[in-house]
Design a protein around this motif. Structure first.
Motif, PDB file in Angstrom:
ATOM      1  N   GLU A  45      13.357  36.353 -35.016  1.00 27.68           N
ATOM      2  CA  GLU A  45      12.508  35.319 -34.424  1.00 27.68           C
ATOM      3  C   GLU A  45      11.279  35.894 -33.742  1.00 27.68           C
ATOM      4  O   GLU A  45      10.177  35.358 -33.875  1.00 27.68           O
ATOM      5  N   ARG A  46      11.457  36.975 -33.001  1.00 31.01           N
ATOM      6  CA  ARG A  46      10.343  37.548 -32.232  1.00 31.01           C
ATOM      7  C   ARG A  46       9.680  38.734 -32.923  1.00 31.01           C
ATOM      8  O   ARG A  46       8.458  38.899 -32.859  1.00 31.01           O
ATOM      9  N   GLN A  47      10.497  39.572 -33.558  1.00 37.97           N
ATOM     10  CA  GLN A  47       9.985  40.838 -34.077  1.00 37.97           C
ATOM     11  C   GLN A  47       9.797  40.857 -35.583  1.00 37.97           C
ATOM     12  O   GLN A  47       9.153  41.768 -36.113  1.00 37.97           O
ATOM     13  N   GLY A  48      10.377  39.891 -36.286  1.00 38.77           N
ATOM     14  CA  GLY A  48      10.296  39.922 -37.739  1.00 38.77           C
ATOM     15  C   GLY A  48      11.203  40.962 -38.351  1.00 38.77           C
ATOM     16  O   GLY A  48      11.054  41.323 -39.525  1.00 38.77           O
ATOM     17  N   LEU A  49      12.154  41.452 -37.576  1.00 36.80           N
ATOM     18  CA  LEU A  49      13.089  42.470 -38.047  1.00 36.80           C
ATOM     19  C   LEU A  49      14.410  41.828 -38.458  1.00 36.80           C
ATOM     20  O   LEU A  49      14.794  40.771 -37.951  1.00 36.80           O
ATOM     21  N   ALA A  50      15.112  42.492 -39.345  1.00 44.31           N
ATOM     22  CA  ALA A  50      16.427  42.008 -39.758  1.00 44.31           C
ATOM     23  C   ALA A  50      17.455  42.347 -38.686  1.00 44.31           C
ATOM     24  O   ALA A  50      17.336  43.365 -37.994  1.00 44.31           O
ATOM     25  N   ASN A  51      18.453  41.486 -38.542  1.00 47.02           N
ATOM     26  CA  ASN A  51      19.602  41.848 -37.720  1.00 47.02           C
ATOM     27  C   ASN A  51      20.791  42.116 -38.642  1.00 47.02           C
ATOM     28  O   ASN A  51      20.647  42.076 -39.864  1.00 47.02           O
ATOM     29  N   THR A  52      21.922  42.396 -38.063  1.00 49.99           N
ATOM     30  CA  THR A  52      23.096  42.726 -38.886  1.00 49.99           C
ATOM     31  C   THR A  52      24.024  41.539 -39.075  1.00 49.99           C
ATOM     32  O   THR A  52      25.153  41.691 -39.534  1.00 49.99           O
ATOM     33  N   LEU A  53      23.535  40.330 -38.730  1.00 48.42           N
ATOM     34  CA  LEU A  53      24.336  39.117 -38.843  1.00 48.42           C
ATOM     35  C   LEU A  53      24.002  38.317 -40.098  1.00 48.42           C
ATOM     36  O   LEU A  53      24.864  37.649 -40.669  1.00 48.42           O
ATOM     37  N   THR A  54      22.726  38.370 -40.510  1.00 46.14           N
ATOM     38  CA  THR A  54      22.277  37.612 -41.682  1.00 46.14           C
ATOM     39  C   THR A  54      21.405  38.503 -42.560  1.00 46.14           C
ATOM     40  O   THR A  54      20.800  39.468 -42.082  1.00 46.14           O
ATOM     41  N   SER A  55      21.282  38.174 -43.838  1.00 46.07           N
ATOM     42  CA  SER A  55      20.470  38.964 -44.777  1.00 46.07           C
ATOM     43  C   SER A  55      19.063  38.386 -44.862  1.00 46.07           C
ATOM     44  O   SER A  55      18.899  37.186 -45.112  1.00 46.07           O
ATOM     45  N   PRO A  56      18.036  39.203 -44.662  1.00 42.07           N
ATOM     46  CA  PRO A  56      16.656  38.719 -44.741  1.00 42.07           C
ATOM     47  C   PRO A  56      16.197  38.574 -46.187  1.00 42.07           C
ATOM     48  O   PRO A  56      16.491  39.436 -47.029  1.00 42.07           O
ATOM     49  N   PRO A  57      15.461  37.522 -46.526  1.00 42.50           N
ATOM     50  CA  PRO A  57      15.022  37.326 -47.913  1.00 42.50           C
ATOM     51  C   PRO A  57      14.047  38.390 -48.398  1.00 42.50           C
ATOM     52  O   PRO A  57      14.034  38.739 -49.575  1.00 42.50           O
ATOM     53  N   GLU A  58      13.241  38.948 -47.484  1.00 44.35           N
ATOM     54  CA  GLU A  58      12.230  39.917 -47.926  1.00 44.35           C
ATOM     55  C   GLU A  58      12.828  41.237 -48.362  1.00 44.35           C
ATOM     56  O   GLU A  58      12.152  42.057 -48.988  1.00 44.35           O
ATOM     57  N   LEU A  59      14.104  41.474 -48.042  1.00 39.32           N
ATOM     58  CA  LEU A  59      14.766  42.711 -48.470  1.00 39.32           C
ATOM     59  C   LEU A  59      15.879  42.412 -49.469  1.00 39.32           C
ATOM     60  O   LEU A  59      16.852  43.149 -49.586  1.00 39.32           O
ATOM     61  N   SER A  60      15.705  41.328 -50.207  1.00 42.79           N
ATOM     62  CA  SER A  60      16.740  40.923 -51.161  1.00 42.79           C
ATOM     63  C   SER A  60      16.800  41.838 -52.383  1.00 42.79           C
ATOM     64  O   SER A  60      17.836  41.986 -53.009  1.00 42.79           O
ATOM     65  N   ASP A  61      15.655  42.471 -52.732  1.00 41.27           N
ATOM     66  CA  ASP A  61      15.631  43.371 -53.885  1.00 41.27           C
ATOM     67  C   ASP A  61      16.085  44.758 -53.455  1.00 41.27           C
ATOM     68  O   ASP A  61      15.278  45.620 -53.119  1.00 41.27           O
ATOM     69  N   LYS A  62      17.401  44.970 -53.436  1.00 38.72           N
ATOM     70  CA  LYS A  62      17.954  46.230 -52.941  1.00 38.72           C
ATOM     71  C   LYS A  62      17.730  47.385 -53.906  1.00 38.72           C
ATOM     72  O   LYS A  62      17.897  48.544 -53.530  1.00 38.72           O
ATOM     73  N   SER A  63      17.329  47.091 -55.156  1.00 41.38           N
ATOM     74  CA  SER A  63      17.145  48.147 -56.146  1.00 41.38           C
ATOM     75  C   SER A  63      15.982  49.068 -55.777  1.00 41.38           C
ATOM     76  O   SER A  63      15.932  50.208 -56.238  1.00 41.38           O
ATOM     77  N   ARG A  64      15.060  48.578 -54.964  1.00 33.98           N
ATOM     78  CA  ARG A  64      13.901  49.387 -54.594  1.00 33.98           C
ATOM     79  C   ARG A  64      13.950  49.842 -53.129  1.00 33.98           C
ATOM     80  O   ARG A  64      12.950  50.306 -52.598  1.00 33.98           O
ATOM     81  N   ILE A  65      15.106  49.707 -52.510  1.00 29.21           N
ATOM     82  CA  ILE A  65      15.294  50.167 -51.141  1.00 29.21           C
ATOM     83  C   ILE A  65      15.987  51.517 -51.166  1.00 29.21           C
ATOM     84  O   ILE A  65      17.058  51.673 -51.760  1.00 29.21           O
ATOM     85  N   ILE A  66      15.377  52.508 -50.525  1.00 32.43           N
ATOM     86  CA  ILE A  66      15.931  53.868 -50.486  1.00 32.43           C
ATOM     87  C   ILE A  66      16.233  54.197 -49.031  1.00 32.43           C
ATOM     88  O   ILE A  66      15.319  54.401 -48.224  1.00 32.43           O
ATOM     89  N   TRP A  67      17.513  54.238 -48.705  1.00 37.71           N
ATOM     90  CA  TRP A  67      17.894  54.442 -47.309  1.00 37.71           C
ATOM     91  C   TRP A  67      17.602  55.867 -46.852  1.00 37.71           C
ATOM     92  O   TRP A  67      17.784  56.832 -47.588  1.00 37.71           O
ATOM     93  N   LEU A  68      17.139  55.963 -45.639  1.00 36.50           N
ATOM     94  CA  LEU A  68      16.767  57.236 -45.035  1.00 36.50           C
ATOM     95  C   LEU A  68      17.924  58.229 -45.105  1.00 36.50           C
ATOM     96  O   LEU A  68      19.080  57.872 -44.866  1.00 36.50           O
ATOM     97  N   GLN A  69      17.586  59.490 -45.432  1.00 42.47           N
ATOM     98  CA  GLN A  69      18.578  60.555 -45.520  1.00 42.47           C
ATOM     99  C   GLN A  69      18.074  61.786 -44.755  1.00 42.47           C
ATOM    100  O   GLN A  69      16.874  61.911 -44.489  1.00 42.47           O
TER     101      GLN A  69
END
Length: 355
Positions: free
Chosen positions: A307-331
């Motif tokens: 609501e305030r920051q435009g960031l995802a929380n861990t309770l619901t899935s944000p639509p803008e990050l729905s394409d997980k195929s192009r998400i590379i988690w930090l290592q």
């Protein structure tokens, strides 16, 4: 006469008792006050004043929040020494792994974090998230996440960029904003160059990436550290492209400031971070520290992130990050020290021949 003397004696004794009690209270009360102070080390937007105020009232405590603007700054503050210790810290999974190995964190008692029941199943599967567990113990709880995408000005960039390589387009000379940090810049640049593993660079790849980051200086308007700083620079100087280290948080800030901007995940992928809450080894009141972490997971508090920051929380899935195929988690990267040393030369303006 004897009765008067007894009264005087009793009066003196009472005055003496009151004086002693006053001195004891003066010595003891500051100790209790210090025990109820919680020192929080976090990123901007994670502990807003009104959120802190509710916690303080509920747990009869005082919260001191220190904000950081880079992983390097976070690392320095976590190693600042005994006089500058913190009780809880918010950090990405890679940093959590480093702090755990350094013995800077202590395990969490999940039984005292009942609000984890509100989290999505994938964030409750802690052993499947790299960096959160060690030796069968849990050291951090997921809180928020985002992908480091590319923000562009719709008026200057009519077609959404398809790759981070657009940052090097000569058309945007003096129009690019980049984040001032070694780790992520080397990784996203490696991705843009087609490197398979942007976190484990060999000597040739490291040299190639460093030279590419030197070349980026020609297009730079400036480096930034905080999201608010990037928003101000973007609008004031009519920037065209922005590497969004803080992800969708920066998109929200720019929209609120009136900027007509878009946000894309590049075709080569975008690096994503998952920030978590952890309790430090130096925590003076573990119960209060655990109460803070659990409080951060309350639905009413977690909902403030989108609501305030435009960031995802861990309770619901944000639509803008729905394409997980192009998400590379930090290592974890191959050599933090080498990246930081090279980055120091890059931002100092050294020529390629000096690398």
């Amino acid at each position: 006469m004897a009765a008067d003397q007894n009264k005087m004696t009793n009066k003196c004794i009472n005055i003496f008792k009151i004086a002693i009690l006053t001195i004891l209270l003066a010595l003891v009360l500051p100790v209790f006050a210090a025990e109820k102070t919680l020192r929080v080390l976090a990123w901007p937007g994670y502990a807003d004043p009104d959120v802190v105020k509710v916690f303080e009232a509920r747990f009869h405590s005082k919260v001191e929040v220190t904000f950081v603007d880079s992983d390097e700054s976070l690392w320095d503050k976590m190693h600042a020494g005994h006089d500058n210790t913190f009780d809880v810290v918010a950090a990405n999974t890679v940093e959590i792994r480093r702090y755990t190995r350094e013995g800077l964190l202590q395990p969490l008692d999940l039984a005292r974090l009942p609000n984890t029941r509100f989290q999505l199943p994938r964030f409750r599967a802690l052993s499947s998230i790299g960096g959160l567990t060690r030796g069968g113990k849990v050291y951090a709880i997921p809180f928020t996440y985002s992908a480091m995408g590319l923000i562009y000005d719709r008026k200057q960039v009519s077609v959404p960029p398809r790759s981070m390589s657009e940052l090097w387009n000569p058309r945007y000379r003096g129009k690019v904003l980049a984040f001032n940090s070694a780790q992520h810049n080397f990784s996203f640049t490696a991705l843009a160059l087609g490197v398979d593993n942007p976190f484990q660079l060999d000597a040739n790849q490291m040299r190639r990436v460093a030279r590419q980051l030197i070349a980026l200086r020609r297009n730079l308007l400036s480096y930034y550290s905080l999201p608010e700083e990037a928003t101000r620079l973007f609008i004031k100087h009519k920037s065209a492209l922005l590497f969004a280290n803080y992800g969708t948080q920066q998109l929200t800030q720019l929209h609120k400031a009136g900027a007509d901007v878009g946000y894309v995940i590049p075709e080569e992928g975008a690096i994503a971070w998952l920030d978590c809450w952890a309790m430090t080894k130096a925590a003076r009141d573990p119960s209060l520290a655990l109460a803070w972490i659990d409080y951060m997971l309350e639905p009413a508090v977690s909902r403030l992130l989108p609501e305030r920051q435009g960031l995802a929380n861990t309770l619901t899935s944000p639509p803008e990050l729905s394409d997980k195929s192009r998400i590379i988690w930090l290592q974890p990267v191959e050599d933090v020290g080498q990246r930081e040393a090279l980055w120091g030369k890059i931002v100092s303006g050294n020529l390629p021949e000096r690398f």
